[in-house]
Design a protein around this motif. Structure first.
Motif, PDB file in Angstrom:
ATOM      1  N   ALA A 345      48.821  50.847  23.672  1.00 35.59           N
ATOM      2  CA  ALA A 345      49.081  51.028  22.235  1.00 35.59           C
ATOM      3  C   ALA A 345      48.179  50.129  21.397  1.00 35.59           C
ATOM      4  CB  ALA A 345      50.547  50.737  21.934  1.00 35.59           C
ATOM      5  N   LEU A 346      47.935  48.908  21.879  1.00 32.80           N
ATOM      6  CA  LEU A 346      47.007  48.023  21.168  1.00 32.80           C
ATOM      7  C   LEU A 346      45.604  48.610  21.143  1.00 32.80           C
ATOM      8  CD1 LEU A 346      48.103  44.492  22.441  1.00 32.80           C
ATOM      9  CD2 LEU A 346      48.049  45.224  20.056  1.00 32.80           C
ATOM     10  N   SER A 347      45.196  49.193  22.281  1.00 33.25           N
ATOM     11  CA  SER A 347      43.856  49.787  22.353  1.00 33.25           C
ATOM     12  C   SER A 347      43.708  50.948  21.386  1.00 33.25           C
ATOM     13  CB  SER A 347      43.575  50.276  23.783  1.00 33.25           C
ATOM     14  OG  SER A 347      43.644  49.219  24.697  1.00 33.25           O
ATOM     15  N   ALA A 348      44.789  51.741  21.222  1.00 35.68           N
ATOM     16  CA  ALA A 348      44.731  52.941  20.387  1.00 35.68           C
ATOM     17  C   ALA A 348      45.296  52.718  18.991  1.00 35.68           C
ATOM     18  CB  ALA A 348      45.502  54.074  21.070  1.00 35.68           C
ATOM     19  N   ALA A 349      45.646  51.472  18.638  1.00 41.00           N
ATOM     20  CA  ALA A 349      46.220  51.146  17.330  1.00 41.00           C
ATOM     21  C   ALA A 349      47.482  51.958  17.059  1.00 41.00           C
ATOM     22  CB  ALA A 349      45.192  51.368  16.220  1.00 41.00           C
ATOM     23  N   LEU A 350      48.362  52.064  18.076  1.00 39.60           N
ATOM     24  CA  LEU A 350      49.588  52.843  17.948  1.00 39.60           C
ATOM     25  C   LEU A 350      50.838  51.980  18.134  1.00 39.60           C
ATOM     26  CD1 LEU A 350      48.609  56.071  19.956  1.00 39.60           C
ATOM     27  CD2 LEU A 350      48.859  55.842  17.468  1.00 39.60           C
ATOM     28  N   VAL A 351      50.709  50.677  17.952  1.00 34.89           N
ATOM     29  CA  VAL A 351      51.850  49.800  18.144  1.00 34.89           C
ATOM     30  C   VAL A 351      52.958  50.087  17.136  1.00 34.89           C
ATOM     31  CG1 VAL A 351      52.660  47.397  18.080  1.00 34.89           C
ATOM     32  CG2 VAL A 351      50.504  47.959  19.218  1.00 34.89           C
ATOM     33  N   VAL A 352      52.589  50.292  15.868  1.00 34.15           N
ATOM     34  CA  VAL A 352      53.598  50.490  14.817  1.00 34.15           C
ATOM     35  C   VAL A 352      54.472  51.715  15.081  1.00 34.15           C
ATOM     36  CG1 VAL A 352      53.979  50.943  12.370  1.00 34.15           C
ATOM     37  CG2 VAL A 352      52.287  49.240  13.080  1.00 34.15           C
ATOM     38  N   PRO A 353      53.888  52.919  15.247  1.00 36.32           N
ATOM     39  CA  PRO A 353      54.773  54.056  15.532  1.00 36.32           C
ATOM     40  C   PRO A 353      55.514  53.925  16.850  1.00 36.32           C
ATOM     41  CG  PRO A 353      52.466  54.692  15.764  1.00 36.32           C
ATOM     42  CD  PRO A 353      52.488  53.347  15.121  1.00 36.32           C
ATOM     43  N   GLY A 354      54.881  53.320  17.846  1.00 41.27           N
ATOM     44  CA  GLY A 354      55.546  53.144  19.132  1.00 41.27           C
ATOM     45  C   GLY A 354      56.780  52.270  19.017  1.00 41.27           C
ATOM     46  N   VAL A 355      56.684  51.159  18.289  1.00 43.85           N
ATOM     47  CA  VAL A 355      57.829  50.262  18.122  1.00 43.85           C
ATOM     48  C   VAL A 355      58.945  50.946  17.347  1.00 43.85           C
ATOM     49  CG1 VAL A 355      58.598  48.136  17.000  1.00 43.85           C
ATOM     50  CG2 VAL A 355      56.490  48.142  18.346  1.00 43.85           C
ATOM     51  N   LEU A 356      58.604  51.681  16.304  1.00 42.10           N
ATOM     52  CA  LEU A 356      59.634  52.370  15.512  1.00 42.10           C
ATOM     53  C   LEU A 356      60.366  53.416  16.352  1.00 42.10           C
ATOM     54  CD1 LEU A 356      57.787  52.801  12.088  1.00 42.10           C
ATOM     55  CD2 LEU A 356      59.573  51.144  12.690  1.00 42.10           C
ATOM     56  N   VAL A 357      59.634  54.127  17.197  1.00 43.75           N
ATOM     57  CA  VAL A 357      60.270  55.130  18.059  1.00 43.75           C
ATOM     58  C   VAL A 357      61.232  54.459  19.032  1.00 43.75           C
ATOM     59  CG1 VAL A 357      59.844  56.753  19.952  1.00 43.75           C
ATOM     60  CG2 VAL A 357      58.477  56.879  17.863  1.00 43.75           C
ATOM     61  N   PHE A 358      60.790  53.387  19.673  1.00 39.95           N
ATOM     62  CA  PHE A 358      61.660  52.723  20.647  1.00 39.95           C
ATOM     63  C   PHE A 358      62.836  52.025  19.979  1.00 39.95           C
ATOM     64  CE2 PHE A 358      58.379  53.524  23.757  1.00 39.95           C
ATOM     65  CZ  PHE A 358      59.107  53.674  24.923  1.00 39.95           C
ATOM     66  N   SER A 359      62.663  51.539  18.754  1.00 41.19           N
ATOM     67  CA  SER A 359      63.797  50.950  18.033  1.00 41.19           C
ATOM     68  C   SER A 359      64.879  51.996  17.792  1.00 41.19           C
ATOM     69  CB  SER A 359      63.319  50.357  16.707  1.00 41.19           C
ATOM     70  OG  SER A 359      62.421  49.286  16.913  1.00 41.19           O
ATOM     71  N   ALA A 360      64.456  53.200  17.402  1.00 36.15           N
ATOM     72  CA  ALA A 360      65.426  54.280  17.186  1.00 36.15           C
ATOM     73  C   ALA A 360      66.107  54.682  18.490  1.00 36.15           C
ATOM     74  CB  ALA A 360      64.725  55.483  16.557  1.00 36.15           C
ATOM     75  N   LEU A 361      65.342  54.738  19.582  1.00 44.44           N
ATOM     76  CA  LEU A 361      65.916  55.108  20.877  1.00 44.44           C
ATOM     77  C   LEU A 361      66.930  54.066  21.353  1.00 44.44           C
ATOM     78  CD1 LEU A 361      62.747  56.428  22.764  1.00 44.44           C
ATOM     79  CD2 LEU A 361      64.685  57.780  21.921  1.00 44.44           C
ATOM     80  N   VAL A 362      66.641  52.793  21.129  1.00 38.64           N
ATOM     81  CA  VAL A 362      67.576  51.742  21.517  1.00 38.64           C
ATOM     82  C   VAL A 362      68.887  51.886  20.758  1.00 38.64           C
ATOM     83  CG1 VAL A 362      68.026  49.259  21.279  1.00 38.64           C
ATOM     84  CG2 VAL A 362      65.889  50.049  22.311  1.00 38.64           C
ATOM     85  N   LEU A 363      68.800  52.192  19.473  1.00 34.39           N
ATOM     86  CA  LEU A 363      70.009  52.349  18.668  1.00 34.39           C
ATOM     87  C   LEU A 363      70.854  53.516  19.171  1.00 34.39           C
ATOM     88  CD1 LEU A 363      71.062  50.727  16.319  1.00 34.39           C
ATOM     89  CD2 LEU A 363      70.009  52.357  14.752  1.00 34.39           C
ATOM     90  N   LEU A 364      70.216  54.641  19.475  1.00 33.03           N
ATOM     91  CA  LEU A 364      70.942  55.798  20.017  1.00 33.03           C
ATOM     92  C   LEU A 364      71.552  55.481  21.384  1.00 33.03           C
ATOM     93  CD1 LEU A 364      68.476  58.688  19.066  1.00 33.03           C
ATOM     94  CD2 LEU A 364      70.704  58.197  18.034  1.00 33.03           C
ATOM     95  N   ALA A 365      70.784  54.812  22.220  1.00 34.72           N
ATOM     96  CA  ALA A 365      71.295  54.452  23.550  1.00 34.72           C
ATOM     97  C   ALA A 365      72.451  53.469  23.439  1.00 34.72           C
ATOM     98  CB  ALA A 365      70.172  53.853  24.397  1.00 34.72           C
ATOM     99  N   GLY A 366      72.423  52.605  22.418  1.00 34.33           N
ATOM    100  CA  GLY A 366      73.511  51.660  22.217  1.00 34.33           C
ATOM    101  C   GLY A 366      74.827  52.358  21.932  1.00 34.33           C
ATOM    102  N   VAL A 367      74.780  53.423  21.126  1.00 37.73           N
ATOM    103  CA  VAL A 367      75.989  54.185  20.835  1.00 37.73           C
ATOM    104  C   VAL A 367      76.518  54.842  22.106  1.00 37.73           C
ATOM    105  CG1 VAL A 367      76.913  56.160  19.565  1.00 37.73           C
ATOM    106  CG2 VAL A 367      75.311  54.599  18.445  1.00 37.73           C
ATOM    107  N   ALA A 368      75.627  55.497  22.859  1.00 39.77           N
ATOM    108  CA  ALA A 368      76.045  56.202  24.071  1.00 39.77           C
ATOM    109  C   ALA A 368      76.571  55.227  25.128  1.00 39.77           C
ATOM    110  CB  ALA A 368      74.874  57.003  24.634  1.00 39.77           C
ATOM    111  N   ALA A 369      75.874  54.094  25.307  1.00 40.21           N
ATOM    112  CA  ALA A 369      76.291  53.136  26.334  1.00 40.21           C
ATOM    113  C   ALA A 369      77.603  52.458  25.971  1.00 40.21           C
ATOM    114  CB  ALA A 369      75.199  52.092  26.532  1.00 40.21           C
ATOM    115  N   ALA A 370      77.833  52.226  24.684  1.00 39.73           N
ATOM    116  CA  ALA A 370      79.089  51.590  24.275  1.00 39.73           C
ATOM    117  C   ALA A 370      80.282  52.430  24.703  1.00 39.73           C
ATOM    118  CB  ALA A 370      79.098  51.384  22.762  1.00 39.73           C
ATOM    119  N   ILE A 371      80.142  53.754  24.649  1.00 39.13           N
ATOM    120  CA  ILE A 371      81.222  54.642  25.084  1.00 39.13           C
ATOM    121  C   ILE A 371      81.463  54.485  26.582  1.00 39.13           C
ATOM    122  CG2 ILE A 371      81.913  57.057  25.320  1.00 39.13           C
ATOM    123  CD1 ILE A 371      80.217  57.615  22.794  1.00 39.13           C
ATOM    124  N   GLN A 372      80.374  54.504  27.377  1.00 41.03           N
ATOM    125  CA  GLN A 372      80.533  54.363  28.827  1.00 41.03           C
ATOM    126  C   GLN A 372      81.007  52.971  29.210  1.00 41.03           C
ATOM    127  OE1 GLN A 372      77.001  54.711  31.304  1.00 41.03           O
ATOM    128  NE2 GLN A 372      78.173  55.754  32.885  1.00 41.03           N
TER     129      GLN A 372
END
Length: 384
Positions: A345-372
């Protein structure tokens, strides 16, 4: 069954702390010192993490065969040798050889360490004990890892390599504080040991949503340890950001065990995910050193909470050795994927969108995991 004294737990924790500090220095060292060669950084971290994960599944069997103390001593020797070779590497083959040795040693010691806590501590104290273990080991890393990076930047990589080798020898000495018989033939007596552990049963016992949350969280932690310090180096010290991440992680590991006991596992897991996602977004949306430090601290705090909660939850569902393998595979899988991903991501200058995507995925996974996690806690605690 707990078989030993507080002194044995202290020796285990202190020894693992040194190993964790050396490993996380290595994880950040190559991306920072070879920032002009992101491809080499990805190759080093990817190789190291492949061997970290490759040895983990065999570690519980080694502990049962040779004892916790013996396995830890061998693991520290490998890690120390790998760090020395990495620090003194003059070419890519030597660098990758150091990655192989370091990864093999760390993968063994980190599984054996978590398993050792379960072997040495009574089941009714396991949650808080894992929190304290995580707090101390990551606190050592929060000081040792930035210090190691600073030694390499101020003096030289070989100077770090020699320092890491000495730390490995000290860890071997501390391992002698663990009684020689601990762990040998231990599978039948481990806390939460259940029915037959064939491959199919093992897979069916894994709390997959919890593991997914952990893996995604550690990918974001990898950003905090690799690409975030590189971005922050334009404003100030990369080592300061590494310290913020590791310090937050240490606090989160201890806080996770305490919060779980006070407010419940679901709220604790989701709170950790929320802090982690907020930290990831902050670091790429707000410029400046203050924003990078705050981002690193939130990332560390959130992932530390998630790590403690998920480790305890996995040990409630599986026997301690298998749980340690699954948990560490998720952690190290996240570090492996993250180490490669953020270098690219550093090589391709894609750190910003990559971090935002993974931040959203962590939040969604947090909701699902809290149930389990809610269901897992009730099921296993009733039978423990």
């Amino acid at each position: 069954m707990a078989v030993s004294s507080r002194g044995s737990v202290a020796s285990l924790t202190a020894a693992v702390s040194l190993g964790v500090a050396v490993f996380f220095t290595l994880y950040s060292l190559i991306p920072i010192t070879r920032a002009d060669e992101p491809g080499l950084s990805s190759a080093f971290v990817g190789t190291m993490m492949a061997f970290v994960m490759g040895v983990q599944v065999f570690t519980p069997a080694l502990v049962r065969r040779f004892s916790l103390r013996f396995v830890l001593m061998g693991a520290f020797a490998l890690l120390a040798a790998g760090a020395l070779v990495t620090g003194c590497a003059a070419n890519t083959p030597m660098l990758l050889a150091g990655a192989v040795a370091s990864g093999s040693g760390f993968g063994t010691l980190i599984v054996a360490g978590a398993q050792g806590v379960a072997l040495l501590v009574a089941p009714d104290r396991l949650g808080r004990s894992l929190g304290v273990y995580g707090l101390v080991t990551m606190a050592a890393s929060s000081l040792g890892s930035p210090a190691g990076v600073q030694v390499a930047l101020t003096f030289s990589s070989p100077a770090f390599g020699v320092s890491a080798f000495i730390a490995g020898l000290l860890a071997i000495g501390l391992s002698l504080g663990i009684p020689g018989a601990v762990g040998r033939g231990s599978a039948a007596s481990e806390p939460y040991a259940g029915r037959s552990r064939g491959p199919r049963t093992l897979v069916s016992d894994v709390p997959w949503l919890i593991v997914a949350l952990l893996l995604l969280s550690v990918v974001l932690l990898s950003h905090g340890l690799s690409s975030l310090p590189v971005l922050a180096s334009a404003f100030g010290s990369a080592a300061t950001v590494v310290f913020a991440v590791q310090g937050g992680n240490a606090l989160g590991r201890g806080l996770g065990g305490e919060l779980e006991a006070r407010i419940g596992v679901r709220a604790t897991a989701f709170g950790g995910a929320l802090l982690l996602a907020a930290g990831g977004a902050l670091g790429v949306l707000v410029d400046g050193m203050a924003g990078a430090i705050a981002s690193g601290a939130l990332i560390g705090l959130g992932v530390g909470i998630v790590q403690t909660v998920t480790l305890h939850a996995t040990m409630r569902r599986m026997e301690a050795g298998s749980a340690s393998v699954v948990w560490n595979l998720a952690v190290d899988g996240g570090l492996w994927v993250g180490g490669i991903l953020w270098g690219l991501a550093l090589s391709a200058a894609l750190v910003v969108p990559g971090v935002l995507v993974f931040s959203a995925l962590v939040l969604l996974a947090g909701v699902a995991a809290a149930i389990q996690l809610g269901g897992t806690g009730r099921t296993r605690s009733a039978s423990a």
